[in-house]
Design an enzyme around this catalytic site. Structure first.
Site, PDB file in Angstrom:
ATOM      1  N   ARG A  90      -7.174 -21.698   8.815  1.00 39.26           N
ATOM      2  CA  ARG A  90      -6.327 -20.813   9.631  1.00 39.26           C
ATOM      3  C   ARG A  90      -6.846 -20.867  11.085  1.00 39.26           C
ATOM      4  NH1 ARG A  90      -6.260 -14.645   7.650  1.00 39.26           N
ATOM      5  NH2 ARG A  90      -4.510 -15.340   6.381  1.00 39.26           N
ATOM      6  N   PRO A  91      -5.975 -21.056  12.078  1.00 38.94           N
ATOM      7  CA  PRO A  91      -6.475 -21.050  13.467  1.00 38.94           C
ATOM      8  C   PRO A  91      -7.136 -19.711  13.801  1.00 38.94           C
ATOM      9  CG  PRO A  91      -4.167 -21.764  13.360  1.00 38.94           C
ATOM     10  CD  PRO A  91      -4.530 -21.262  11.992  1.00 38.94           C
ATOM     11  N   LEU A 142       2.650   3.519   7.866  1.00 36.38           N
ATOM     12  CA  LEU A 142       2.145   2.244   7.351  1.00 36.38           C
ATOM     13  C   LEU A 142       3.044   1.071   7.709  1.00 36.38           C
ATOM     14  CD1 LEU A 142       1.698   4.524   4.795  1.00 36.38           C
ATOM     15  CD2 LEU A 142       0.288   2.621   4.026  1.00 36.38           C
ATOM     16  N   ALA A 153      -4.411  -8.037  17.129  1.00 31.67           N
ATOM     17  CA  ALA A 153      -4.179  -7.544  18.495  1.00 31.67           C
ATOM     18  C   ALA A 153      -3.054  -6.506  18.488  1.00 31.67           C
ATOM     19  CB  ALA A 153      -3.832  -8.702  19.422  1.00 31.67           C
ATOM     20  N   THR A 187      -6.282  -1.259  10.320  1.00 35.91           N
ATOM     21  CA  THR A 187      -7.039  -2.305   9.649  1.00 35.91           C
ATOM     22  C   THR A 187      -8.424  -2.513  10.264  1.00 35.91           C
ATOM     23  OG1 THR A 187      -7.060  -4.709   9.269  1.00 35.91           O
ATOM     24  CG2 THR A 187      -5.871  -3.962  11.193  1.00 35.91           C
ATOM     25  N   ILE A 219       0.838  -1.209   0.000  1.00 35.37           N
ATOM     26  CA  ILE A 219       0.000   0.000   0.000  1.00 35.37           C
ATOM     27  C   ILE A 219       0.869   1.253   0.000  1.00 35.37           C
ATOM     28  CG2 ILE A 219      -1.793   1.276   1.258  1.00 35.37           C
ATOM     29  CD1 ILE A 219      -2.642  -1.476   2.461  1.00 35.37           C
ATOM     30  N   ARG A 235     -14.561 -11.438   2.917  1.00 37.67           N
ATOM     31  CA  ARG A 235     -13.743 -10.235   3.044  1.00 37.67           C
ATOM     32  C   ARG A 235     -14.336  -9.151   2.142  1.00 37.67           C
ATOM     33  NH1 ARG A 235     -12.489 -12.836   6.692  1.00 37.67           N
ATOM     34  NH2 ARG A 235     -10.436 -13.491   7.465  1.00 37.67           N
ATOM     35  N   TYR A 292      -1.832 -10.625  14.848  1.00 35.60           N
ATOM     36  CA  TYR A 292      -1.715  -9.439  13.985  1.00 35.60           C
ATOM     37  C   TYR A 292      -2.724  -8.371  14.399  1.00 35.60           C
ATOM     38  CZ  TYR A 292      -2.728  -6.410   9.996  1.00 35.60           C
ATOM     39  OH  TYR A 292      -2.980  -5.308   9.207  1.00 35.60           O
TER      40      TYR A 292
HETATM   41  P1  NAD Z   1       3.337  -4.785   3.515  1.00 31.70           P
HETATM   42  O1  NAD Z   1       3.672  -5.969   4.381  1.00 31.70           O
HETATM   43  O2  NAD Z   1       3.210  -4.973   2.047  1.00 31.70           O
HETATM   44  O3  NAD Z   1       4.397  -3.611   3.749  1.00 31.70           O
HETATM   45  C1  NAD Z   1       4.900  -3.292   5.021  1.00 31.70           C
HETATM   46  C2  NAD Z   1       6.145  -2.464   4.824  1.00 31.70           C
HETATM   47  O4  NAD Z   1       6.645  -2.101   6.130  1.00 31.70           O
HETATM   48  C3  NAD Z   1       7.284  -3.215   4.127  1.00 31.70           C
HETATM   49  O5  NAD Z   1       7.839  -2.423   3.112  1.00 31.70           O
HETATM   50  C4  NAD Z   1       8.289  -3.477   5.228  1.00 31.70           C
HETATM   51  O6  NAD Z   1       9.643  -3.501   4.768  1.00 31.70           O
HETATM   52  C5  NAD Z   1       8.039  -2.292   6.160  1.00 31.70           C
HETATM   53  N1  NAD Z   1       8.441  -2.578   7.535  1.00 31.70           N
HETATM   54  C6  NAD Z   1       8.123  -3.668   8.274  1.00 31.70           C
HETATM   55  N2  NAD Z   1       8.706  -3.598   9.492  1.00 31.70           N
HETATM   56  C7  NAD Z   1       9.377  -2.423   9.529  1.00 31.70           C
HETATM   57  C8  NAD Z   1      10.153  -1.768  10.512  1.00 31.70           C
HETATM   58  N3  NAD Z   1      10.361  -2.339  11.711  1.00 31.70           N
HETATM   59  N4  NAD Z   1      10.674  -0.561  10.240  1.00 31.70           N
HETATM   60  C9  NAD Z   1      10.469   0.020   9.019  1.00 31.70           C
HETATM   61  N5  NAD Z   1       9.763  -0.566   8.038  1.00 31.70           N
HETATM   62  C10 NAD Z   1       9.214  -1.772   8.281  1.00 31.70           C
HETATM   63  O7  NAD Z   1       1.997  -4.198   4.140  1.00 31.70           O
HETATM   64  P2  NAD Z   1       0.750  -3.515   3.426  1.00 31.70           P
HETATM   65  O8  NAD Z   1      -0.207  -4.571   3.032  1.00 31.70           O
HETATM   66  O9  NAD Z   1       1.215  -2.534   2.425  1.00 31.70           O
HETATM   67  O10 NAD Z   1       0.108  -2.742   4.676  1.00 31.70           O
HETATM   68  C11 NAD Z   1       0.568  -1.441   5.021  1.00 31.70           C
HETATM   69  C12 NAD Z   1      -0.182  -0.980   6.260  1.00 31.70           C
HETATM   70  O11 NAD Z   1      -1.572  -0.957   5.996  1.00 31.70           O
HETATM   71  C13 NAD Z   1       0.005  -1.877   7.477  1.00 31.70           C
HETATM   72  O12 NAD Z   1       0.100  -1.053   8.621  1.00 31.70           O
HETATM   73  C14 NAD Z   1      -1.251  -2.713   7.510  1.00 31.70           C
HETATM   74  O13 NAD Z   1      -1.561  -3.095   8.834  1.00 31.70           O
HETATM   75  C15 NAD Z   1      -2.265  -1.736   6.951  1.00 31.70           C
HETATM   76  N6  NAD Z   1      -3.402  -2.344   6.241  1.00 31.70           N
HETATM   77  C16 NAD Z   1      -3.207  -3.255   5.246  1.00 31.70           C
HETATM   78  C17 NAD Z   1      -4.303  -3.759   4.550  1.00 31.70           C
HETATM   79  C18 NAD Z   1      -4.138  -4.762   3.426  1.00 31.70           C
HETATM   80  O14 NAD Z   1      -5.144  -5.273   2.920  1.00 31.70           O
HETATM   81  N7  NAD Z   1      -2.938  -5.065   2.965  1.00 31.70           N
HETATM   82  C19 NAD Z   1      -5.600  -3.340   4.886  1.00 31.70           C
HETATM   83  C20 NAD Z   1      -5.763  -2.418   5.928  1.00 31.70           C
HETATM   84  C21 NAD Z   1      -4.655  -1.911   6.581  1.00 31.70           C
HETATM   85  O1  DAU Z   2      -8.824  -6.781   6.474  1.00 31.48           O
HETATM   86  C1  DAU Z   2      -7.621  -6.103   6.284  1.00 31.48           C
HETATM   87  C2  DAU Z   2      -6.469  -7.091   6.362  1.00 31.48           C
HETATM   88  O2  DAU Z   2      -6.506  -7.853   5.165  1.00 31.48           O
HETATM   89  C3  DAU Z   2      -5.113  -6.403   6.521  1.00 31.48           C
HETATM   90  O3  DAU Z   2      -5.073  -5.718   7.743  1.00 31.48           O
HETATM   91  C4  DAU Z   2      -3.984  -7.437   6.472  1.00 31.48           C
HETATM   92  O4  DAU Z   2      -2.729  -6.779   6.525  1.00 31.48           O
HETATM   93  C5  DAU Z   2      -4.096  -8.200   5.165  1.00 31.48           C
HETATM   94  O5  DAU Z   2      -3.119  -9.222   5.138  1.00 31.48           O
HETATM   95  C6  DAU Z   2      -5.495  -8.811   5.016  1.00 31.48           C
HETATM   96  O6  DAU Z   2      -5.693  -9.883   5.990  1.00 31.48           O
HETATM   97  P1  DAU Z   2      -6.412 -11.255   5.589  1.00 31.48           P
HETATM   98  O7  DAU Z   2      -6.013 -12.298   6.541  1.00 31.48           O
HETATM   99  O8  DAU Z   2      -7.859 -11.039   5.364  1.00 31.48           O
HETATM  100  O9  DAU Z   2      -5.720 -11.481   4.134  1.00 31.48           O
HETATM  101  P2  DAU Z   2      -5.152 -12.811   3.418  1.00 31.48           P
HETATM  102  O10 DAU Z   2      -4.833 -12.415   2.018  1.00 31.48           O
HETATM  103  O11 DAU Z   2      -4.079 -13.453   4.227  1.00 31.48           O
HETATM  104  O12 DAU Z   2      -6.394 -13.771   3.423  1.00 31.48           O
HETATM  105  C7  DAU Z   2      -7.630 -13.380   2.827  1.00 31.48           C
HETATM  106  C8  DAU Z   2      -8.624 -14.497   3.067  1.00 31.48           C
HETATM  107  O13 DAU Z   2      -8.224 -15.645   2.283  1.00 31.48           O
HETATM  108  C9  DAU Z   2      -8.666 -14.997   4.507  1.00 31.48           C
HETATM  109  O14 DAU Z   2     -10.000 -15.337   4.831  1.00 31.48           O
HETATM  110  C10 DAU Z   2      -7.777 -16.240   4.513  1.00 31.48           C
HETATM  111  C11 DAU Z   2      -7.958 -16.785   3.110  1.00 31.48           C
HETATM  112  N1  DAU Z   2      -6.786 -17.480   2.527  1.00 31.48           N
HETATM  113  C12 DAU Z   2      -5.603 -16.829   2.537  1.00 31.48           C
HETATM  114  C13 DAU Z   2      -4.481 -17.418   1.975  1.00 31.48           C
HETATM  115  C14 DAU Z   2      -3.136 -16.725   1.999  1.00 31.48           C
HETATM  116  C15 DAU Z   2      -6.942 -18.716   1.923  1.00 31.48           C
HETATM  117  O15 DAU Z   2      -8.048 -19.285   1.911  1.00 31.48           O
HETATM  118  N2  DAU Z   2      -5.837 -19.302   1.355  1.00 31.48           N
HETATM  119  C16 DAU Z   2      -4.604 -18.702   1.368  1.00 31.48           C
HETATM  120  O16 DAU Z   2      -3.630 -19.309   0.847  1.00 31.48           O
END
Ligand code: NAD
Ligand code: DAU
Length: 350
Positions: free
Chosen positions: A287-288, A82, A158, A131, A13, A220, A156
């Site tokens: 997933r647990p 982020l 928590a 999130t 993001i 989701r 996560y």
């Molecule tokens: P991501 O895992 O793709 O990116 C996280 C970035 O943070 C990476 O570039 C990593 O190198 C950096 N990072 C990790 N630990 C670090 C540290 N100790 N110091 C400096 N940098 C560090 O994550 P994302 O999916 O882009 O999510 C970004 C933010 O948005 C997170 O805070 C996540 O909780 C939140 N978020 C994500 C989603 C989603 O669907 N991906 C949804 C809602 C909120």
């Molecule tokens: O809701 C926002 C969150 O969405 C963010 O805060 C997190 O950073 C982001 O990782 C995401 O969490 P989820 O656990 O929802 O995303 P994930 O892609 O891991 O899984 C999406 C759904 O798919 C979830 O119900 C678990 C399921 N899944 C995931 C994987 C990786 C599967 O069924 N098979 C898989 O291999």
């Protein structure tokens, strides 16, 4: 010119947000602080290498002394935070990393901002990107609103709930100007292929099984990542001090229905016979503590800041699949070496 610190900008993001801000605000200087963990990839912002208003800084938010020196040197007027450990399955396997980065790292950043700004909070802003998982799990009905009580259930969520509380505590106790947003599942280019959609796309490319957890009924609410970046930019500039905004796609899918849809798009774009990818779906151990359903009510953001998602899932999925097919080298680089070992182990265990 405002100096703005974005943390985690080499991730999924963050890279979209930085691209948007660097291009949209040539008068601002965007500093990207990222530790480049397994999830961070400097390649994600290769196109900005020559931009005059962009600087990458490799560094860790758990290093407080380093953060203080950065604030001192660059006189940031804003922080958009982020950086995090973001993957639920990893948090189940190794919770400490989530506590260290998401909780301790966030408090470090709050303290560094407070120390740098406390003589004059005017024009300063600390934005925490969070999130919807902090709200817990929904049944078949209802939506998360900003007032929904926190009920995180995974290590996560928590850790993110804890960091949200600390951000609000720094506002109430020290007057730090903050804003928080809680967003649903993002999808699009540059997402690390441990998350559902890029993992499935990568496996389809390689003809590997598609691991759906449990019975695939978990729901989701999916949001195109550039819509999230646009919302963050808007909230950063126009959101009210101390407020929380929910961001969501109004776009609920069960995992199985979404994977089916993805399979069909992949078959079409790969020129394979219809139905090929669906045949490789494999139901694996759940997933647990798997949260059943997330769904965001983003009415506040729509009514107060006039934000709505722009990209519908049909278009977003096609764009996502096409991007991964066009960027197979990015995918190969990221799935080689340590990650391949990690993934092979995870997959064996399920
Ligand atoms: P991501 O895992 O793709 O990116 C996280 C970035 O943070 C990476 O570039 C990593 O190198 C950096 N990072 C990790 N630990 C670090 C540290 N100790 N110091 C400096 N940098 C560090 O994550 P994302 O999916 O882009 O999510 C970004 C933010 O948005 C997170 O805070 C996540 O909780 C939140 N978020 C994500 C989603 C989603 O669907 N991906 C949804 C809602 C909120
Ligand atoms: O809701 C926002 C969150 O969405 C963010 O805060 C997190 O950073 C982001 O990782 C995401 O969490 P989820 O656990 O929802 O995303 P994930 O892609 O891991 O899984 C999406 C759904 O798919 C979830 O119900 C678990 C399921 N899944 C995931 C994987 C990786 C599967 O069924 N098979 C898989 O291999």
């Amino acid at each position: 010119m405002a100096n703005i610190l974005v943390t985690g900008g080499a991730g999924f993001i963050g890279s979209h947000l930085i691209r948007l801000m660097v291009n949209k605000y040539p008068g601002d200087h965007i500093f990207n602080l990222d530790a480049l963990t397994y999830a961070g990839n400097a390649e994600n912002l290769k196109d900005l290498e020559q931009a005059a208003n962009y600087t990458f800084i490799k560094g860790d938010i758990t290093d407080f002394t380093f953060l203080e020196s950065l604030f001192d040197k660059h006189q940031f007027s804003g922080v958009i935070h982020l950086a995090a450990e973001s993957h639920v399955d990893r948090s189940i396997a190794n919770p400490m990393a989530f506590i260290t980065t998401n909780v301790v790292g966030t408090v470090n950043l709050l303290n560094a901002a407070k120390n740098a700004w406390q003589d004059n909070y005017e024009g300063k802003r600390f934005y925490h990107v969070s999130t919807d998982e902090v709200y817990g799990s929904l049944g078949a009905e209802g939506y998360f609103v900003e007032e929904t009580p926190y009920d995180p259930r995974s290590p996560y969520s928590a850790s993110k709930a804890s960091s949200d509380h600390f951000v609000r505590a720094w506002h109430h106790t020290y007057g730090l100007p903050i804003v928080v947003s809680n967003c649903s599942n993002n999808y699009g280019p540059y997402q690390f292929p441990e998350k559902l959609l890029p993992l499935m796309i990568n496996n389809i490319r390689h003809g590997k099984p598609l691991p759906v957890y449990g019975d695939g009924s978990n729901v989701r609410d999916w949001l195109w990542v550039e819509d999230h970046a646009a919302a963050i930019d808007l909230i950063y500039r126009e959101g009210l001090n101390g407020e929380t905004y929910n961001i969501g796609g109004n776009n609920e899918w069960s995992n199985l229905d979404l994977v089916h849809k993805l399979c069909d798009v992949c078959d079409e774009l790969l020129g394979r016979p219809a139905g090929s990818a669906r045949k490789t779906i494999t139901f694996v151990t759940d997933r647990p503590g798997h949260d059943q359903r997330y769904a965001i009510d983003a009415t506040k953001l729509k009514n107060e800041l006039n934000w709505e998602p722009q990209v519908q899932v049909e278009e977003g999925l096609r764009r996502t699949v096409q991007w991964y097919l066009d960027n197979s080298e990015w995918l190969e680089n990221i799935t080689s070496g340590a990650y391949r070992d990690y993934y092979a182990k995870m997959y064996q265990e399920r």
